[in-house]
Design a protein around this motif. Sequence first.
Motif, mmCIF file in Angstrom:
data_model
loop_
_atom_site.group_PDB
_atom_site.id
_atom_site.type_symbol
_atom_site.label_atom_id
_atom_site.label_comp_id
_atom_site.label_asym_id
_atom_site.label_seq_id
_atom_site.Cartn_x
_atom_site.Cartn_y
_atom_site.Cartn_z
ATOM 1 N N GLN A 27 0.881 -1.181 -0.353
ATOM 2 C CA GLN A 27 0.234 0.172 0.030
ATOM 3 C C GLN A 27 1.017 1.488 0.163
ATOM 4 O O GLN A 27 0.465 1.951 -1.277
ATOM 5 N N ARG A 28 1.439 1.592 0.948
ATOM 6 C CA ARG A 28 2.549 2.715 1.023
ATOM 7 C C ARG A 28 3.571 2.809 -0.225
ATOM 8 O O ARG A 28 4.054 3.733 -0.823
ATOM 9 N N LEU A 29 4.144 1.845 -1.390
ATOM 10 C CA LEU A 29 4.940 2.000 -2.151
ATOM 11 C C LEU A 29 4.178 2.067 -3.243
ATOM 12 O O LEU A 29 4.115 3.021 -3.969
ATOM 13 N N SER A 30 2.511 1.815 -3.135
ATOM 14 C CA SER A 30 2.070 1.549 -4.484
ATOM 15 C C SER A 30 1.492 3.643 -4.471
ATOM 16 O O SER A 30 1.046 4.234 -4.796
ATOM 17 N N GLU A 31 1.047 4.406 -2.842
ATOM 18 C CA GLU A 31 0.464 4.924 -2.642
ATOM 19 C C GLU A 31 1.964 6.384 -2.511
ATOM 20 O O GLU A 31 1.691 7.438 -3.376
ATOM 21 N N TYR A 32 2.968 5.906 -3.287
ATOM 22 C CA TYR A 32 4.073 6.851 -3.302
ATOM 23 C C TYR A 32 4.328 7.110 -4.615
ATOM 24 O O TYR A 32 4.528 8.059 -5.154
ATOM 25 N N LEU A 78 8.149 3.224 -15.304
ATOM 26 C CA LEU A 78 6.846 1.835 -16.175
ATOM 27 C C LEU A 78 5.707 3.266 -15.909
ATOM 28 O O LEU A 78 4.441 3.434 -16.493
ATOM 29 N N VAL A 79 4.967 3.288 -13.997
ATOM 30 C CA VAL A 79 4.616 4.348 -14.018
ATOM 31 C C VAL A 79 4.029 5.202 -14.644
ATOM 32 O O VAL A 79 2.104 5.448 -14.723
ATOM 33 N N PRO A 80 4.789 6.092 -14.932
ATOM 34 C CA PRO A 80 4.362 7.309 -15.745
ATOM 35 C C PRO A 80 3.064 7.180 -17.033
ATOM 36 O O PRO A 80 2.792 7.574 -17.537
ATOM 37 N N THR A 81 3.795 5.486 -17.374
ATOM 38 C CA THR A 81 3.120 5.420 -18.727
ATOM 39 C C THR A 81 2.082 4.636 -18.651
ATOM 40 O O THR A 81 1.190 4.673 -20.103
ATOM 41 N N LEU A 82 1.348 4.310 -17.783
ATOM 42 C CA LEU A 82 0.953 4.340 -17.363
ATOM 43 C C LEU A 82 -1.080 4.322 -17.730
ATOM 44 O O LEU A 82 -0.992 5.837 -17.255
ATOM 45 N N PRO A 83 -2.214 3.922 -18.532
ATOM 46 C CA PRO A 83 -3.192 4.513 -18.598
ATOM 47 C C PRO A 83 -4.325 5.412 -17.660
ATOM 48 O O PRO A 83 -4.700 6.729 -17.328
ATOM 49 N N ASN A 84 -4.038 4.264 -16.181
ATOM 50 C CA ASN A 84 -4.806 4.988 -15.352
ATOM 51 C C ASN A 84 -4.969 4.317 -13.788
ATOM 52 O O ASN A 84 -4.046 3.509 -13.727
ATOM 53 N N ASP A 85 -5.373 4.453 -12.316
ATOM 54 C CA ASP A 85 -5.287 3.967 -11.644
ATOM 55 C C ASP A 85 -6.309 2.577 -11.732
ATOM 56 O O ASP A 85 -6.666 2.522 -10.648
ATOM 57 N N ASN A 86 -5.923 1.776 -12.187
ATOM 58 C CA ASN A 86 -7.150 1.136 -12.273
ATOM 59 C C ASN A 86 -6.234 -0.403 -12.482
ATOM 60 O O ASN A 86 -6.665 -1.405 -12.940
ATOM 61 N N ILE A 87 -5.105 -0.130 -12.654
ATOM 62 C CA ILE A 87 -3.850 -1.443 -13.061
ATOM 63 C C ILE A 87 -3.353 -2.019 -11.530
ATOM 64 O O ILE A 87 -3.303 -1.276 -10.767
ATOM 65 N N GLY A 130 -2.596 6.294 -9.765
ATOM 66 C CA GLY A 130 -1.244 4.588 -10.181
ATOM 67 C C GLY A 130 -1.907 3.420 -10.824
ATOM 68 O O GLY A 130 -2.893 3.792 -9.613
ATOM 69 N N PRO A 131 -0.563 2.208 -10.906
ATOM 70 C CA PRO A 131 -1.193 1.633 -10.335
ATOM 71 C C PRO A 131 -1.155 0.696 -8.402
ATOM 72 O O PRO A 131 -0.739 1.666 -7.870
ATOM 73 N N ASP A 132 -2.172 -0.088 -8.049
ATOM 74 C CA ASP A 132 -2.305 -1.177 -7.357
ATOM 75 C C ASP A 132 -0.580 -1.528 -7.215
ATOM 76 O O ASP A 132 -0.872 -2.825 -8.024
ATOM 77 N N ILE A 133 -0.062 -1.670 -6.200
ATOM 78 C CA ILE A 133 1.338 -2.663 -6.568
ATOM 79 C C ILE A 133 1.228 -4.200 -5.356
ATOM 80 O O ILE A 133 1.239 -3.943 -4.188
ATOM 81 N N TYR A 134 1.552 -5.060 -6.055
ATOM 82 C CA TYR A 134 1.077 -6.465 -5.197
ATOM 83 C C TYR A 134 2.737 -6.975 -5.242
ATOM 84 O O TYR A 134 3.266 -7.506 -6.651
ATOM 85 N N LEU A 135 3.092 -7.685 -4.620
ATOM 86 C CA LEU A 135 4.090 -8.366 -4.216
ATOM 87 C C LEU A 135 3.669 -9.897 -4.137
ATOM 88 O O LEU A 135 3.166 -10.083 -2.890
ATOM 89 N N LYS A 136 4.469 -10.264 -4.852
ATOM 90 C CA LYS A 136 4.096 -11.862 -4.784
ATOM 91 C C LYS A 136 5.282 -12.473 -3.905
ATOM 92 O O LYS A 136 6.882 -12.445 -4.362
#
Length: 470
Positions: A132-137, A434-443, A146-152
């Motif tokens: 969550q904090r990495l995503s918010e950053y 990568l993040v600045p190139t993504l289209p929306n915040d539903n990624i 920005g995207p929601d980032i998940y870690l495996k």
Amino acid sequence: MAACKFQGTIVSNQFINKKEATKDHASAVVQAVITGRKKFKIKLPQLTTTYVPLPIPLIEKDNEIIVETESTNSAGKFGRFGGTFVPETLIMSLNHLEAEFKNVLHDRVFQDELATALRDYVGRETPLYHAQRLSEYYKSKNGGKGPDIYLKREDLNHTGSHKMNNALAQAMIAKRIGWKSVITATGSGQHGLATAAACAKLGLECTVFMAAKDMERQSSNVRLMKLLGANVEGVYGSFKDASSEAFRCWVEDLENSYHMTGSAVGPHPCPTMVREFQSVIGKETRKQAIEKWGGKPDIVIACVGTGSNALGMFHEFLSDTDVRLIGVEAGGLGLESGRHSSTLAKSEVGVYHGAISYVLQDDYGQIIQPHSIAAGMEYPGVGPELSYLKESGRAEFWAATDEEALDAYDKLCKLEGIIPSLEAAHAFAILDKLVPTLPNDNIKVVINCSGRGDKDVDILFNRRVVHDGK
């Protein structure tokens, strides 16, 4: 060791000049010599350029969609990549291994034992963690989107990396066949550590070859391997030289020893075996993604040294063409510096360590010494399946420099309280681009955190002291 190029090759110390080589490379007879304790002269089979189309079609059976993602053929070729380029003396051993591998894939007893060991010994399934904090950053840097980032979280496996998935399965095969001794090579020490643990569990002898410089910079893993009963042999050079030495050691005792490949490289069936045993990563990710948000990831990202953790994540999603597959190689000091390990970005096709793949090599077919701050990514080649995914266009490959990886390592520690390996940090490093190139915040982005980084703490602090004076 020299790489065999299509337009010319090094044979021991003799160069076959491009101008003197036949124009019909596919019909040319190329010879290669494996040097070491024993020498073998062999003829390499014909080079082909036959491709298997992607995407792989879906199969519907009993109202259930089955994803058929087997892109290799019976000769172990992924398109024109892969194959078995080894001395005749090894063919019988590799055929035996392939037959046993095919048997265990359909052996319910073996699969049940493996599933139980992965659960109770390794600690699977590993979490799919919402950072969550990495995503918010990243959202804060991009206007709140920005995207929601998940870690495996493969770093939570026993011994601290994805390497245990494959090491345990192959050690079980070795014991099933009746071999008492396992021989392997390691770069960062994570595969060596996993192999040593698996061999201790199953009562097998273990010998690990490791570059002397890697033994020094990953000394904690060396001590742990020895604690687990492994014999650790130092080799001058880098991971590629340790791999060559392990191969030679195995050749000397084919009847009693098992050569365990931890990377998705080498002659068939080794790359397919590693990918198969690592594919649990992607299978779990799909299941967990459906549970968490009811769909697939939009993007999956993994670092690329030779390909084991990347293929473990990618393979499940090969037929899902709406899922972007991004591999991140080691950019070292920069792609134009000549000091990097970005095989897929700056290499040519050749034959190396028993298979056709992309290889870092000069105009004479000599291997270019790779560089990375991450020992596990310092290899001049890449697996044949990743070579195929690049050439087919199914996966895309980026590069992150040493400094970018160090910054990402530091960032994940401070934002999420997670210490990644320097190898895994390369995958996180491309988020800035990568993040600045993504289209929306539903990624939804899933990054394979392939290993933990306590082994790399000294490298980080020493580098920061030298460069920043802190």
